[in-house]
Motif scaffolding. Sequence first.
Motif, PDB file in Angstrom:
ATOM      1  N   UNK A  40       0.850  -1.194   0.000  1.00  0.00           N
ATOM      2  CA  UNK A  40       0.000   0.000   0.000  1.00  0.00           C
ATOM      3  C   UNK A  40       0.880   1.236   0.000  1.00  0.00           C
ATOM      4  N   UNK A  41       0.378   2.298  -0.600  1.00  0.00           N
ATOM      5  CA  UNK A  41       1.100   3.557  -0.637  1.00  0.00           C
ATOM      6  C   UNK A  41       0.720   4.378   0.582  1.00  0.00           C
ATOM      7  N   UNK A  42       1.723   4.870   1.297  1.00  0.00           N
ATOM      8  CA  UNK A  42       1.482   5.728   2.454  1.00  0.00           C
ATOM      9  C   UNK A  42       2.390   6.943   2.351  1.00  0.00           C
ATOM     10  N   UNK A  43       1.996   8.066   2.931  1.00  0.00           N
ATOM     11  CA  UNK A  43       2.890   9.228   2.933  1.00  0.00           C
ATOM     12  C   UNK A  43       4.176   8.888   3.685  1.00  0.00           C
ATOM     13  N   UNK A  44       5.259   9.497   3.273  1.00  0.00           N
ATOM     14  CA  UNK A  44       6.562   9.254   3.891  1.00  0.00           C
ATOM     15  C   UNK A  44       6.488   9.431   5.404  1.00  0.00           C
ATOM     16  N   UNK A  45       5.759  10.445   5.866  1.00  0.00           N
ATOM     17  CA  UNK A  45       5.671  10.734   7.299  1.00  0.00           C
ATOM     18  C   UNK A  45       4.899   9.670   8.061  1.00  0.00           C
ATOM     19  N   UNK A  46       4.197   8.796   7.360  1.00  0.00           N
ATOM     20  CA  UNK A  46       3.449   7.711   8.016  1.00  0.00           C
ATOM     21  C   UNK A  46       4.140   6.358   7.864  1.00  0.00           C
ATOM     22  N   UNK A  47       5.333   6.355   7.299  1.00  0.00           N
ATOM     23  CA  UNK A  47       6.001   5.101   6.984  1.00  0.00           C
ATOM     24  C   UNK A  47       6.837   4.533   8.133  1.00  0.00           C
ATOM     25  N   UNK A  48       6.983   5.263   9.227  1.00  0.00           N
ATOM     26  CA  UNK A  48       7.795   4.790  10.348  1.00  0.00           C
ATOM     27  C   UNK A  48       7.266   3.457  10.866  1.00  0.00           C
TER      28      UNK A  48
END
Length: 116
Positions: A40-48
């Motif tokens: 799934x694609x997630x914003x970079x800031x939510x990838x932690x």
Amino acid sequence: GQQQSYTTMAQQRDVKYPMISMPEACDIVLSRVATPLAPELVPFTSALGRVLAADVIATFPHPPFAASIMDGYAVRSSDCPGTLMVTGASRAGAPASVELNPGEAAYITTGAPLPA
């Protein structure tokens, strides 16, 4: 000579879980794990804390120059073995300005550009 016999702790007791090979253990574990989730694609800031679904490949090398992987001395292979004169230093974060001439060596730090 007298022959000695050795037994392991597993041989001395009734073993409920006998030793198996590493490939067998891997097959057992992998056969029982859940199926991977769909990417799934997630914003970079939510990838932690997430795991990438595919390799990331840089479009250009970084650093953009040949760099030392450890502290030490840069030398010309044609000069070794031998006695060399340390004539300069190449340090990480500094511009590459050291040039090695025959019979010379340069102190170099990790990440520094390799002398020409």
